[in-house]
Design an enzyme around this catalytic site. Structure first.
Site, PDB file in Angstrom:
ATOM      1  N   GLU A  55     -20.621   0.991  16.947  1.00  0.00           N
ATOM      2  CA  GLU A  55     -21.334   2.266  16.891  1.00  0.00           C
ATOM      3  C   GLU A  55     -22.611   2.254  17.723  1.00  0.00           C
ATOM      4  O   GLU A  55     -22.954   3.251  18.364  1.00  0.00           O
ATOM      5  CB  GLU A  55     -21.645   2.623  15.440  1.00  0.00           C
ATOM      6  CG  GLU A  55     -20.417   2.981  14.594  1.00  0.00           C
ATOM      7  CD  GLU A  55     -19.605   1.790  14.111  1.00  0.00           C
ATOM      8  OE1 GLU A  55     -20.043   0.633  14.326  1.00  0.00           O
ATOM      9  OE2 GLU A  55     -18.525   1.993  13.537  1.00  0.00           O
ATOM     10  N   HIS A  93     -19.636   3.828   1.402  1.00  0.00           N
ATOM     11  CA  HIS A  93     -19.011   4.897   2.181  1.00  0.00           C
ATOM     12  C   HIS A  93     -19.473   6.293   1.785  1.00  0.00           C
ATOM     13  O   HIS A  93     -18.935   7.266   2.292  1.00  0.00           O
ATOM     14  CB  HIS A  93     -17.484   4.832   2.049  1.00  0.00           C
ATOM     15  CG  HIS A  93     -16.823   3.940   3.040  1.00  0.00           C
ATOM     16  ND1 HIS A  93     -16.944   2.575   3.015  1.00  0.00           N
ATOM     17  CD2 HIS A  93     -16.037   4.206   4.116  1.00  0.00           C
ATOM     18  CE1 HIS A  93     -16.253   2.052   4.003  1.00  0.00           C
ATOM     19  NE2 HIS A  93     -15.700   3.016   4.695  1.00  0.00           N
TER      20      HIS A  93
END
Ligand code: TPP
Ligand code: TPP
Ligand code: MG
Ligand code: MG
Lengths: 330, 331, 330, 331
Positions: free
Chosen positions: A58, A127
């Site tokens: 990322e 998450h």
């Protein structure tokens, strides 16, 4: 104009903007396989140069979006889940938010970083982040958190056309909600303009993202009790439509912020502080906050749900506030 | 002698001189308090920067580091706006908002010098991706230090460039240290160049004190990048003379006689000798040195004569549109 | 007991705790060379196994601190400047803040991550972050921002002994300030306990880190005008001593928060929201916020300084607030 | 046959059976809606996990991934608390707070399975550092996928372990894919093992379907780690049968006949055949399979019979002390 989901609104916005402007391209993990359905048909339409699967890195590809933007491209990054922004915080905070400034305006970084707020569905603490407020503390990033498909489409199109970096947070609790989506290729909702989702006179409920439908539901219930709630949706958090919020609170005299994020240092807290500072004279009671409890999100469905804002919590806060006024008036 | 090669040689010499004299002056005026903040100088590494940038076209991109003065000069930037930036003036290349760690002149493809270690690597990969998508034949070169290769950003940027065969050149300026820490204590391979193997990327090790050698090595990498062959890692073995920085904590590091050893292989001295041995008149080089001295002095004068930025300027360039200015500033 | 600086307080706290407990060790970049003077003599005293220079890889060594803590060590990480926490956000947010929870209490992560707030000295936007509020939005991290050498020493020692992860933010504008430092090896100031730095009755100034000395200066100036300001120093932001803050505001009826961070989603905003929610009935005027302007910090000294809180800005806010009361009373 | 080697072999077979049967059951009851959230199964990769963990002592550490069910079972964890965790029950190994991506049993050295790709690598390096500082002779093993090697966290953790010669073993379970993306599209070297060269670290490539081969390879690495020789990268070539996950977006990936090809080299089938060829009675293996079936069924029954966590439990384990519980919860 046809009813379509929030996810479909994202797809349409991206598709239209990529069709309109060659400089726009999209990259992210598993874009081609199209995990959440926002890039259906894109490879066929735009080819694999403009629809790029990235390695799981990322910081690398979000930083690369910054570099590509600096040389004239207009990247859209699909970072999938907002928790995956943490590994990229270096590039987001130090490069993307700051480059234009440190180089005295020489750089321009038109790019959009999309990620979803993936909570409420037993995916546990790593998450389930709803972390937009972290990015609000650093200048240089525009931030949008739309609450329905219509706003999503118009704002995402505006974000792609914006010359500044935009973080687009997509509340997964809204994914399946539907709205009529204009097919005017220039349908745009400007960033920085909030929206009154329901008018009311007794209390202003300022709600963010997935909290907007909850607030509307609460407003409905409150109407049954004779309480008229106004639901204000800032839609974008940076820039924030402060005047819209303050005007509403000055009218109703009461304010509740509702934010799906953890309460401490949330966007909801920021808005509450704004109101306490700039609309104090109009206030008839405390500025209440409804937010997610300041604990991590657990996996077990038995204990996850109660931690989030709900229509019941919002309505209870409103009743408490209005009760305060009533007893005062009595 | 007026052949092209000789012009290039003189230009290399000139740019190295510019960097050295710029740095010497910057250090002196920083000591006098005229430059605020910290200062990381590039003296000693001139051949690395200039050799690499001379292998690029003017339209190619370059991304650098906190040690930011040498790179844009090597890429051809004018000195006035750079010196004005160091003094925090409105005429600075970054309008006084960047300062010593961010001297970057976009007009010569100097896309940014970033003070977060390793953070330039993904940016350069992105610029190379932009070139590839635009099909404009430009390449992007990224400078970084030995210490930076320990950062995740280095790994991710290198990997992306390799996977996508981007037109990028990664130049590790290995000066043996990261602040006080020797590369041997943090980089578990003999040569940083070995790290290219993790990406199936070709690599070259080159004497970073020899500007021609650096230019040749980087030219090979540029050729590969421009013809679709993907990225290369070039390691220049070099040295910085000064401490890591001034005014950024106290760095109590005794490098022993090392600095003197390296000064014997000073890139400017070496190149001067080489040019003279090749037939260049010493007077010509002297003239260049004097011209550069004038340029640097002029840059300082320009900087000193320039105005400070206005307070409102602090609210510009966060976004493309100026931010609203808070009451306590306007009041 | 002898006067010593804030930096020396850090050194002493670390030295004493490393002497007391073998499980404590320290690592970071250029620790041995000792850039800011907080590890003077450590290699001689503790050796290079317990005083470790790290490669420049903040995510790696901060994550490693988490791993070492999980197996019984008590690491101190010196991350030098708080901007360098961004590359480590992955490990801080996803591992260090969350591991104990996602493993149902099986993990224990006693570790301290120190970094300084390096602003106000022309180091430009990438090096000037004051980013504690970002970490407040995620549960699981204790956060301290001491404002003087005495608190620094006592709190850092407590942090090293704490069984939870602690982020210690060190305001570099306080580095050279001095205080008498107790040499009792068990001198501890518990995290979560704020401190009234000056008593007053007209207005509560809740100030963070380097803003505390500014608030004290302002309080002094205000006294000259006959305004009695109380200065409240939360000292730790997580846990936050809410009762102390609320008690003060309920007493004075007026509140100003002062935070060296950017205003939006700052700790100062959080505290303002807390006050507006829980001490509303006592408030005689708006909750004002003094913070750094929401723009990046520029390099040029000509335009950097005015962006921060100052005694003048604090005093002006207090006068405005008290003025409001006075005209009301008139 | 009752010699030690044979006991070990049967134990390997038993643990592989535990994983397979656990996964098959988990998949089935997830489909019925009894397991909330997403589910990433480990079926197909059993030899990798079990071979690696059998090379460790009980007191050694192990760190894993989002694909978290196989690793703790391989390390010797009991099934009841794991299955109860999948169902979100209070008796779960993480008290119902972790779920499918975090099955981790600290009592057997299973230090955590983390669902952020790459994030376990620094943690394992840290556990190894802890061992080194405590001088307790323990090693730390880290599992991760091919995709994870593209993350900065991988690079930084590997580098740290190499620089400090930590007693760590890095096991890349290369199953050829990261979600839908083939390793060939994101890892620009033929074998992930080549990445060890960037750290001067030895590496081994091993057939991940052969539990004995994995055990042997990891044993070599463990021996090196325990004797001060530092870390090793082991690459196990393996395959997952199921889609990346269920209930985590739609993964529309046609892997063609690939799955069938790999099933021909199923690690359990291969090992059963090998044991029988080596003289183990098939009835003995059948008995193990039945015992495991009972164990797994018992685990599910236990999980079903267990209570849900209390709401207040959501406020425990953020810190060592329980957090205050907000009014809207207690009301
Ligand atoms: C992410 C990050 N960590 C730490 C620092 C502090 N720092 C600035 S320069 C430097 C050393 C860099 O070494 P190297 O990459 O070899 O470059 P050199 O200074 O030798 O040119 C460090 C640790 C930083 N700026 N950014
Ligand atoms: C930082 C981060 N980025 C993305 C994801 C989403 N994600 C979960 S698993 C996965 C693929 C991992 O591939 P690999 O490392 O090969 O492991 P495998 O699933 O094959 O076992 C991805 C992209 C994540 N969890 N964390
Ligand atoms: Mg170096
Ligand atoms: Mg894989």
């Amino acid at each position: 104009m046809a009813k379509a989901t929030f996810l479909e609104a994202i797809r349409q916005a991206q598709y239209e903007e990529m069709s309109r402007d060659e400089r726009v391209f999209i990259m992210g993990e598993d874009i081609i396989c199209n995990v959440f359905g926002t890039t259906t048909g894109f490879v066929d339409a735009f080819g694999t140069e403009r629809v790029r699967d990235t390695p799981i890195s990322e910081n690398g590809f979000i930083g690369a979006a910054g570099g590509a933007a600096m040389v004239g491209m207009r990247p859209i990054v699909d970072a999938t889940i907002s928790s995956f922004l943490y590994p990229a915080m270096d590039q987001i905070m130090s490069i993307i938010a700051k480059s234009r400034y440190i180089y005295g305006g020489q750089a321009r970084l038109p790019l959009v970083i999309r990620s979803c707020l993936f909570y409420g569905n037993s995916n546990a603490a790593q998450h389930s982040d709803r972390n937009y407020s972290m990015f609000m503390n650093v200048p240089g990033l525009k931030i949008m958190v739309p609450s329905n498909a219509y706003d999503m489409k118009g704002m995402l199109k505006a974000a792609v056309r914006d010359d500044d970096p935009v973080l687009c947070f997509e509340d997964s609790t809204c994914w399946m909600s539907k709205a009529d989506l204009p097919d005017d290729p220039d349908f745009l909702i400007p960033l920085g303009k909030g929206d009154i989702k329901r008018e009311g006179s007794d209390v202003s409920i300022i709600a963010i993202g997935g909290a907007v439908p909850l607030a509307l539901k609460a407003a409905n219930d409150l109407a049954g009790d004779g309480i008229s709630a106004e639901v204000v949706d800032p839609r974008s958090l940076v820039p924030l439509d402060k005047e819209l919020i303050l005007r509403s609170v000055r009218k109703t005299g009461r304010a509740i912020t509702v934010d799906p994020a953890h309460q401490t240092c949330s966007a909801g807290s920021e808005i509450a502080a704004l109101i306490a500072e700039r609309a104090f004279d109009a206030l008839r009671g405390p500025v209440l906050r409804v937010a997610t409890a300041d604990t991590h999100l657990p996996f077990s469905p038995a204990i996850e749900k109660a931690l989030y804002p709900s229509p019941e919590r919002i309505a209870a806060s409103a009743r408490q506030l209005v009760g305060v006024r009533q007893s005062e008036n009595a | 002698m007026t052949d092209g090669q000789n012009d290039r040689s003189l230009e290399k010499y000139r740019r190295m001189q510019r960097i050295r004299q710029f740095e010497d002056l910057a250090e002196a005026i920083h000591a006098q308090g005229e430059i605020p903040g910290s200062l990381h100088t590039y003296a000693g590494q001139e051949a690395s920067g200039v050799g690499a940038c001379m292998a690029l076209n003017d339209t190619d991109y370059m991304v650098g580091t906190h040690r930011s003065h040498g790179h844009p000069i090597a890429k051809g930037a004018k000195l006035r706006p750079l010196m004005a930036e160091l003094l925090g003036k409105a005429t600075g290349i970054c309008k006084g908002k960047g300062g010593s760690m961010h001297l970057s002149d976009f007009s010569v493809g100097s896309l940014g010098e970033t003070s977060i270690v390793g953070s330039g690597v993904p940016v350069a990969a992105g610029a190379a991706l932009g070139s590839k998508l635009q099909g404009n034949g430009r390449v992007a070169l990224c400078f970084f230090g030995d210490g930076a290769t320990n950062e995740g950003a280095f790994h991710e940027g290198m990997n992306l460039a390799a996977v996508w065969a981007l037109p990028a050149i990664f130049v590790c300026e290995n000066n043996g240290y990261a602040v006080s820490t020797p590369a041997s204590a943090t980089v578990p391979v003999k040569d940083v160049a070995e790290r290219a193997k993790a990406y199936g990327m070709p690599s070259i090790i080159v004497d970073g004190q020899d500007v021609d050698a650096v230019e040749a090595a980087v030219s090979e990498a540029v050729e590969r990048a421009r013809t679709g062959g993907g990225p290369t890692l070039v390691e220049t073995k070099t040295y910085r003379y000064a401490d890591h920085a001034v005014n950024m904590g106290r760095i109590l590091l005794d490098r022993g006689g090392e600095v003197d050893e390296w000064r014997k292989r000073d890139p400017l001295t070496l190149y001067r000798a080489k040019l003279i041995a090749g037939g260049t008149a010493a007077t010509l080089l002297d003239a260049i040195e004097r011209e550069v001295a004038d340029e640097v002095a002029d840059a300082l004068q320009f900087a000193r004569d320039s105005a400070w930025p206005e307070q409102a300027e602090a609210f510009d360039d966060v976004f493309v549109d100026r931010l609203p200015i808070p009451d306590f500033i306007t009041a």
